[in-house]
Design a protein around this motif. Structure first.
Motif, mmCIF file in Angstrom:
data_model
loop_
_atom_site.group_PDB
_atom_site.id
_atom_site.type_symbol
_atom_site.label_atom_id
_atom_site.label_comp_id
_atom_site.label_asym_id
_atom_site.label_seq_id
_atom_site.Cartn_x
_atom_site.Cartn_y
_atom_site.Cartn_z
ATOM 1 N N ASN A 159 -79.993 12.688 28.215
ATOM 2 C CA ASN A 159 -78.561 13.298 28.838
ATOM 3 C C ASN A 159 -78.239 12.707 30.234
ATOM 4 N N LEU A 160 -77.087 13.231 30.525
ATOM 5 C CA LEU A 160 -76.690 12.831 31.787
ATOM 6 C C LEU A 160 -77.399 13.541 32.938
ATOM 7 N N THR A 161 -77.734 12.824 34.017
ATOM 8 C CA THR A 161 -78.423 13.447 34.905
ATOM 9 C C THR A 161 -77.365 13.926 36.112
ATOM 10 N N ASN A 162 -76.014 13.493 35.677
ATOM 11 C CA ASN A 162 -74.883 14.140 36.598
ATOM 12 C C ASN A 162 -73.858 13.717 35.915
ATOM 13 N N GLU A 163 -72.642 14.386 36.279
ATOM 14 C CA GLU A 163 -71.437 14.441 35.887
ATOM 15 C C GLU A 163 -70.659 12.821 35.883
ATOM 16 N N LEU A 164 -69.746 12.716 34.784
ATOM 17 C CA LEU A 164 -69.214 11.447 34.604
ATOM 18 C C LEU A 164 -68.463 11.086 36.084
ATOM 19 N N LYS A 165 -68.410 10.001 36.431
ATOM 20 C CA LYS A 165 -67.886 9.785 37.874
ATOM 21 C C LYS A 165 -66.532 8.724 37.506
ATOM 22 N N PHE A 166 -65.470 9.155 37.650
ATOM 23 C CA PHE A 166 -64.201 8.121 37.869
ATOM 24 C C PHE A 166 -63.712 7.728 38.982
ATOM 25 N N SER A 167 -63.420 6.179 38.559
ATOM 26 C CA SER A 167 -62.951 5.593 40.193
ATOM 27 C C SER A 167 -61.944 4.879 39.688
ATOM 28 N N LYS A 189 -58.126 7.051 27.432
ATOM 29 C CA LYS A 189 -57.976 6.588 26.063
ATOM 30 C C LYS A 189 -59.197 7.270 25.429
ATOM 31 N N ALA A 190 -58.826 8.000 24.291
ATOM 32 C CA ALA A 190 -60.080 8.565 23.540
ATOM 33 C C ALA A 190 -61.084 7.531 23.220
ATOM 34 N N ILE A 191 -62.323 7.792 23.629
ATOM 35 C CA ILE A 191 -63.504 7.045 23.207
ATOM 36 C C ILE A 191 -64.619 7.653 23.120
ATOM 37 N N SER A 192 -65.384 7.167 21.873
ATOM 38 C CA SER A 192 -66.556 7.823 21.562
ATOM 39 C C SER A 192 -67.671 6.847 21.732
ATOM 40 N N LEU A 193 -68.921 7.439 22.456
ATOM 41 C CA LEU A 193 -69.788 6.733 22.581
ATOM 42 C C LEU A 193 -71.138 7.262 21.928
ATOM 43 N N LYS A 194 -71.657 6.513 21.035
ATOM 44 C CA LYS A 194 -72.987 6.754 20.296
ATOM 45 C C LYS A 194 -74.190 6.608 20.694
ATOM 46 N N ASP A 195 -75.269 7.275 20.354
ATOM 47 C CA ASP A 195 -76.737 6.798 20.716
ATOM 48 C C ASP A 195 -76.879 6.401 21.951
ATOM 49 N N ILE A 196 -76.396 7.135 23.151
ATOM 50 C CA ILE A 196 -76.348 6.752 24.342
ATOM 51 C C ILE A 196 -77.870 6.929 24.920
ATOM 52 N N TYR A 197 -78.543 5.897 25.521
ATOM 53 C CA TYR A 197 -79.769 6.293 26.206
ATOM 54 C C TYR A 197 -79.943 5.418 27.607
ATOM 55 N N LYS A 198 -78.787 4.721 27.985
ATOM 56 C CA LYS A 198 -78.932 3.961 28.989
ATOM 57 C C LYS A 198 -77.662 4.289 29.962
ATOM 58 N N ASN A 199 -77.638 4.051 31.081
ATOM 59 C CA ASN A 199 -76.553 4.476 32.032
ATOM 60 C C ASN A 199 -75.095 3.990 31.544
ATOM 61 N N ILE A 200 -73.931 4.687 31.932
ATOM 62 C CA ILE A 200 -72.887 4.400 31.304
ATOM 63 C C ILE A 200 -72.076 3.689 32.539
ATOM 64 N N ASP A 201 -71.322 2.783 32.183
ATOM 65 C CA ASP A 201 -70.588 1.860 33.231
ATOM 66 C C ASP A 201 -69.607 1.154 32.639
ATOM 67 N N LEU A 202 -68.449 1.520 32.525
ATOM 68 C CA LEU A 202 -67.516 0.821 31.653
ATOM 69 C C LEU A 202 -66.187 1.188 32.267
ATOM 70 N N ASP A 203 -65.135 0.314 31.867
ATOM 71 C CA ASP A 203 -63.752 0.612 32.142
ATOM 72 C C ASP A 203 -62.869 1.381 30.893
ATOM 73 N N ILE A 204 -62.153 2.199 31.224
ATOM 74 C CA ILE A 204 -61.437 3.027 30.132
ATOM 75 C C ILE A 204 -59.855 2.941 30.485
ATOM 76 N N VAL A 228 -77.856 8.235 32.899
ATOM 77 C CA VAL A 228 -78.438 8.868 31.723
ATOM 78 C C VAL A 228 -80.169 8.546 32.007
ATOM 79 N N ASP A 229 -80.643 9.547 31.521
ATOM 80 C CA ASP A 229 -82.197 9.678 31.706
ATOM 81 C C ASP A 229 -82.771 10.540 30.386
ATOM 82 N N LYS A 230 -84.024 10.100 30.318
ATOM 83 C CA LYS A 230 -84.908 11.000 29.189
ATOM 84 C C LYS A 230 -85.072 12.275 29.730
ATOM 85 N N PHE A 231 -84.742 13.279 29.128
ATOM 86 C CA PHE A 231 -85.228 14.833 29.601
ATOM 87 C C PHE A 231 -86.324 15.506 29.138
ATOM 88 N N THR A 232 -87.071 16.196 30.079
ATOM 89 C CA THR A 232 -88.002 16.690 29.743
ATOM 90 C C THR A 232 -88.106 18.127 29.982
#
Length: 322
Positions: A159-167, A189-204, A228-232
């Protein structure tokens, strides 16, 4: 045999005469055509039009006409060339005039400028469309927030360790006032990210609301980042704390402790302790409604690393002692 030879000789002679006649006919036609094309004519022609020098505080709200008819004067050669290669004319909007209801341009007032755009010895005598109406609106700007249209499906346990950050998290939009006033935010733009387990870093890319093609954005895309981190799961017991109790009263809660179960990223697990949370029960719930028999927890403070909290029990009983 002699008769056949004479007939063939006559046919050849006639054929030679025909070719000579045809040659002089073509030559005469070319000379006539050259003479005619060298004469001066006037002709009605069609021009493609582009508009330049729009006032900075104004914006086109609808597209003006892009074809104009004009009367040209010049040698037939030049007129023929123009009809084959259509010339584009640039209309200067600096001289735009405001009427009672709309703006307009008188293109015949710009003949000197328009003639300067023509090549050769052609002269533009007049434009048949004597008035061009221009639908202008007041060009304004304002700052609006960026709204996420991102859907994220995480791999199990992540899951996310913090909220999405827009720049940037907001942009400046510019356009006609009647369009700008109705825009409260700009969506990605509508975008769907699947099976995420790594940090998110992209342009939209950003998208305009419907029917606002005249609106311009200071940015066409934004950068999105999130960790993004593995949660316990972790848990501990906290003493029940009741706030806003009058000095004349004493509250005896039951139970005395609550269990807190929380989700936290594995990399931040050791950063969480009992001081990372502040959970209280507010006596004013009872003061505001004397029929209340239970108090419910209020999360007063929570570490940013904690993703979710479950409190057991969800409500407590209490005894009032005077």
């Amino acid at each position: 045999m002699n008769a056949a030879a004479k007939q063939a000789k006559l046919s050849l002679k006639n054929n030679r005469k025909f070719k000579i006649f045809l040659f002089f006919l073509i030559l005469t036609s070319i000379i006539w055509l050259l003479i005619e094309l060298s004469k001066t004519y006037t002709s009605t022609v069609n021009f493609k039009v582009e508009y330049r020098n729009l006032p900075k505080d104004k914006l086109l709200q609808s597209k003006p006409i892009v074809n104009l008819e004009g009367v040209l004067k010049g040698p037939g050669f030049s007129l023929l060339k123009h009809n084959i290669i259509h010339k584009k004319l640039l209309i200067n909007l600096k001289s735009i005039t405001k009427g009672e209801r709309t703006y307009y341009i008188l293109p015949n007032n710009q003949l000197q400028n328009l003639n300067a755009q023509l090549t050769g010895d052609i002269e533009l005598l007049r434009i048949l469309n004597d008035t061009i109406f221009i639908d202008l609106g007041l060009n304004i700007s304002k700052k609006v927030p960026v709204a996420s249209n991102v859907s994220i499906d995480f791999k199990l346990g992540y899951n996310l360790t913090n909220e999405l950050k827009f720049s940037p998290d907001s942009i400046v939009i510019t356009g006609p006032k009647n369009n700008i006033d109705s825009i409260k935010e700009i969506q990605t733009k509508a975008i769907s990210l699947k099976d995420i387990y790594k940090n998110i870093d992209l342009d939209i890319a950003l998208i305009l609301p419907p029917k606002t093609s005249n609106v311009q954005l200071s940015e066409t895309k934004i950068h999105v980042k999130a960790e993004v981190d593995k949660f316990t799961e972790g848990r501990f017991l906290l003493p029940v704390e009741v706030i806003n109790v009058p000095d004349s009263l004493k509250i005896n809660p039951f139970p005395k402790e609550i269990e807190v179960i929380y989700q936290v990223g594995l990399s931040n697990f050791n950063k969480i302790n009992k001081n990372s949370l502040s959970i209280v029960f507010d006596y004013k719930q009872y003061e505001n409604d004397s029929l209340v028999k239970y108090l419910t927890p209020v999360i007063k403070q929570k570490s940013e690393f904690i993703a979710s909290i479950k409190i057991n029990p969800r409500q407590i009983e209490f005894l009032i002692q005077k």
